[in-house]
Design a protein around this motif. Structure first.
Motif: not given
Length: 474
Positions: A211-222, A265-281
């Motif tokens: 679910e978080f990975a899906k949200c990440s993909a939507k945010s990147k587009v918006r 300055v950040l590198r590009e994070f994949t949707d799954f990397e972002i998802s893992m971080t949000l899960l820990t939050f």
């Protein structure tokens, strides 16, 4: 081996082969935990293949929290499978420090201000739902802890991912998250076996990550289209976009001083990397804030004089307009409400123990060295109930934060840990609880059916009242 590792600290004289005290730990008893903490500054147990050292004093706890060269957060073996081994929380040393730096911008004052409208929107929805539930039940007391868990899950999801996640998905996560919590308890089998707690926990974690990975993909587009950031995810993506544009300008030959370097300055994070971080939050916030919320609402119902003072302050900071929307300036003025939240967190700390893995032999005291490969667990409870720092520690006294010297006891304030792994969201968590109880004090009333078990503590990852029944009134 157990006797050799024990070497004179308090603990059982022998252990049941392999499982140790597994059976008696399946349903953990707070009174037994407390007895363990008071048995000595250092004590030990052995569960399955893990030798566990428990540190009960403030100074030992602080020493462990501040010893990244010797220890690293470990949760339990199964955590690597649920949260994923590549998750940032398992990073060590410079890699962990660098990753955290990239997250700091998500909790600035400007960022926290932008999250408030979403939080308040969730509060409005759930307060109405709570009242309707009570009316349907004839205003009879019902258990409310599950409802608080859903509310706090919805607030977290709205803060983390805005409106990218559907209400149905939020409800599913709230309903299933306890499976993740149960799977991560210390005494579970360290392997995944079908239809066990760890198996159900893994399935729930997979669902949340998806679910978080899906949200990440939507945010990147918006955000790429110029949308206004209104959640943690959006702000993180905006930082990544700004960083990429900066790198592109450098690659095009623009001088560094003219390239508009972002603060981080950040590198590009994949949707799954972002998802893992949000899960820990979510893992860090869900059970802890649910615990604090449940205790706070119960205590306010049992001590209405405190709730009256909160209401009085809420009207004052809103200039008499109970419908005024929340701002950070308003929260800054809530001296008494903040004292209630801090005293709740001290009196009933959501996180009572923090497990670490010992990376190399760790001399914790003059007389004892924790062996490499052991688990060492500092408790926060004893520091927060230290009578030298907090007189009459078993008494709920918010005034100790206003007219007393509780604010000076920074070494004892271990609610959010300390050292390199302190909680990134500690300011957000406290402001969220202040906003929640402040708004509730003006919009709803609630009663608590007091029983002999009301103040007794139940342990399930965090701590809850053993009986949690309360009706909400309009």
């Amino acid at each position: 081996m157990y006797i050799y590792r024990k070497r004179g600290i308090v603990g059982p004289n022998w252990k049941t082969p392999f499982i140790g005290p597994f059976l008696e730990s399946v349903n953990p008893d707070f009174e037994k935990y407390y007895a363990k903490w008071t048995s000595g500054p250092l004590s030990c147990v052995s569960v399955f293949h893990k030798f566990v050292v428990i540190a009960s004093t403030r100074d030992y706890a602080r020493k462990i929290f501040n010893a990244p060269a010797y220890v690293k957060p470990c949760v339990v073996d199964i955590a690597y499978k649920l949260l994923r081994p590549q998750n940032w929380v398992f990073l060590d040393g410079k890699a962990h420090v660098d990753y955290r730096k990239g997250l700091n911008g998500l909790f600035t004052r400007q960022a926290l201000e932008s999250y408030l409208p979403g939080q308040e929107e969730v509060f409005d929805h759930y307060f109405d739902a709570f009242i309707q539930t009570s009316k349907k039940n004839g205003m009879k007391p019902v258990p409310w802890m599950p409802d608080f868990r859903e509310l706090l899950c919805a607030v977290s999801c709205r803060t983390f991912v805005g409106h990218y996640m559907t209400e149905a998905a939020v409800k599913k996560i709230a309903d299933d998250f306890y499976l993740i919590t149960a799977a991560l308890e210390l005494v579970n089998f360290p392997i995944i076996i079908p239809f066990t707690r760890t198996w159900y926990g893994k399935k729930a974690a997979d669902m949340v990550l998806d679910e978080f990975a899906k949200c990440s993909a939507k945010s990147k587009v918006r955000m790429a289209a110029g949308g206004e950031p209104n959640c943690i995810l959006d702000r993180w993506v905006v930082q990544m976009i700004a960083s990429e544009k900066y790198r592109e300008r450098l690659a095009a030959g623009v001088a560094p001083e003219d390239a508009g370097k972002p603060d981080i300055v950040l590198r590009e994070f994949t949707d799954f990397e972002i998802s893992m971080t949000l899960l820990t939050f979510l893992f860090a916030s869900q059970d802890a804030t649910s615990s604090a919320c449940t205790w706070m609402f119960q205590i306010m119902a049992d001590r209405p004089e405190f709730l009256d003072k909160i209401r009085e302050e809420q009207l004052a900071v809103r200039d008499g307009d109970r419908n005024a929307r929340m701002t950070l300036d308003m929260l800054d003025k809530m001296t008494y409400t903040r004292a209630i939240v801090k005293e709740t967190l001290r009196y009933r700390p959501p996180v009572i123990m923090v497990p670490y893995m010992v990376k190399k032999d760790f001399k914790l005291s003059e007389d004892y060295t924790v062996p490499k490969g052991s688990m060492v667990i500092p408790t926060t409870y004893m520091a927060l109930h230290d009578p030298e720092a907090y007189p009459n520690p078993e008494s709920f006294d918010p005034d100790r934060w206003i007219t007393g010297d509780a604010e000076k006891q920074t070494k004892n304030w271990l609610v959010f840990g300390t050292g390199p792994h302190y909680c990134l969201g500690q300011q957000y968590a406290q402001l969220n609880l202040m906003a929640l109880i402040g708004k509730a004090s003006l919009e709803v009333d609630w009663k608590h059916e007091i029983t002999p078990l009301s103040e007794k503590i139940k342990v399930f990852a965090t701590i809850f009242p053993q009986v949690r029944t309360v009706p909400f009134l309009a």
